[in-house]
Design a protein around this motif. Structure first.
Motif, short mmCIF file in Angstrom:
data_model
loop_
_atom_site.label_atom_id
_atom_site.label_comp_id
_atom_site.label_asym_id
_atom_site.label_seq_id
_atom_site.Cartn_x
_atom_site.Cartn_y
_atom_site.Cartn_z
N GLY A 49 38.63 -35.70 -84.38
CA GLY A 49 37.51 -35.48 -83.47
C GLY A 49 36.32 -36.29 -83.94
N ARG A 50 35.62 -36.91 -82.99
CA ARG A 50 34.45 -37.74 -83.30
C ARG A 50 33.32 -37.45 -82.34
N LYS A 51 32.13 -37.63 -82.83
CA LYS A 51 30.95 -37.57 -81.98
C LYS A 51 30.44 -38.98 -81.81
N GLY A 52 29.89 -39.28 -80.65
CA GLY A 52 29.35 -40.61 -80.37
C GLY A 52 29.85 -41.09 -79.03
N LYS A 53 28.96 -41.68 -78.28
CA LYS A 53 29.31 -42.11 -76.92
C LYS A 53 29.78 -43.56 -76.84
N GLU A 54 29.69 -44.32 -77.95
CA GLU A 54 30.13 -45.70 -77.91
C GLU A 54 31.60 -45.76 -77.55
N LYS A 55 31.96 -46.74 -76.72
CA LYS A 55 33.36 -46.80 -76.29
C LYS A 55 34.30 -47.17 -77.42
N SER A 56 33.75 -47.71 -78.51
CA SER A 56 34.61 -48.03 -79.66
C SER A 56 34.91 -46.78 -80.49
N PHE A 57 34.38 -45.64 -80.07
CA PHE A 57 34.59 -44.43 -80.85
C PHE A 57 35.96 -43.83 -80.58
N SER A 58 36.96 -44.62 -80.77
CA SER A 58 38.34 -44.15 -80.76
C SER A 58 38.83 -44.24 -82.20
N CYS A 59 39.58 -43.27 -82.62
CA CYS A 59 40.12 -43.31 -83.98
C CYS A 59 41.30 -44.26 -84.09
N ARG A 60 41.74 -44.80 -82.97
CA ARG A 60 42.92 -45.66 -82.96
C ARG A 60 42.68 -47.00 -83.64
N VAL A 61 41.44 -47.40 -83.74
CA VAL A 61 41.10 -48.65 -84.43
C VAL A 61 40.21 -48.27 -85.60
N PRO A 62 40.57 -48.64 -86.82
CA PRO A 62 39.75 -48.29 -87.98
C PRO A 62 38.34 -48.88 -87.84
N VAL A 63 37.34 -48.07 -88.11
CA VAL A 63 35.96 -48.54 -88.02
C VAL A 63 35.56 -49.25 -89.30
N ARG A 64 35.99 -48.72 -90.44
CA ARG A 64 35.70 -49.37 -91.72
C ARG A 64 36.85 -50.29 -92.06
N LYS A 65 36.49 -51.44 -92.61
CA LYS A 65 37.52 -52.38 -93.06
C LYS A 65 37.65 -52.27 -94.57
#
Length: 135
Positions: A49-65
């Protein structure tokens, strides 16, 4: 936030209920799966579960590299494994997709990984995990 999400082979009703409840709290809710031979039916799930309205806020793509140094020391994780965890059997996806609060599906009801990855590339490249020691 991530929680243990049960086995979709035997607990899909429970998983559906938890995903629906999480959808009332979080802007994005997703279910991922991993094969764990010692778990019932050899599969265990994770509910993100995530908060945030940005469309990149999917857990399917790692945010941190993870940096190359850290990534080279990881034995069971890489970006491909991460993305694959969200690929579910059709009947599971059809059951859960209507419960997900996010609207990041393409016309074909599939995620556009390339677009999501482009969305997160502007974020910091430095991952705090690069400072971890893996033995």
């Amino acid at each position: 936030v991530c929680t243990q999400g049960e086995c979709f082979w035997i607990n899909l009703d429970l998983i559906s209920d938890v995903v629906a409840c999480c959808g009332d709290i979080f802007d994005s809710v997703e279910y991922a799966s991993a094969m764990v031979p010692t778990y019932p039916c050899g599969q265990v799930g994770f509910i993100f579960g995530r908060k945030g309205k940005e469309k990149s806020f999917s857990c399917r793509v790692p945010v941190r590299k993870a940096g190359k140094s850290l990534e080279s020391r990881l034995k069971l994780y890489n970006t491909a494994v991460h993305k694959a965890a969200f690929v579910l059997p059709k009947y599971v996806e059809e059951r859960l997709a209507p419960l997900y609060p996010q609207v990041y599906h393409s016309v074909n009801n599939e995620y556009d990984y390339e677009e999501m990855q482009n969305d997160v590339e502007d974020m910091e490249d430095d991952c705090f995990l690069n400072k971890c020691t893996i033995s």
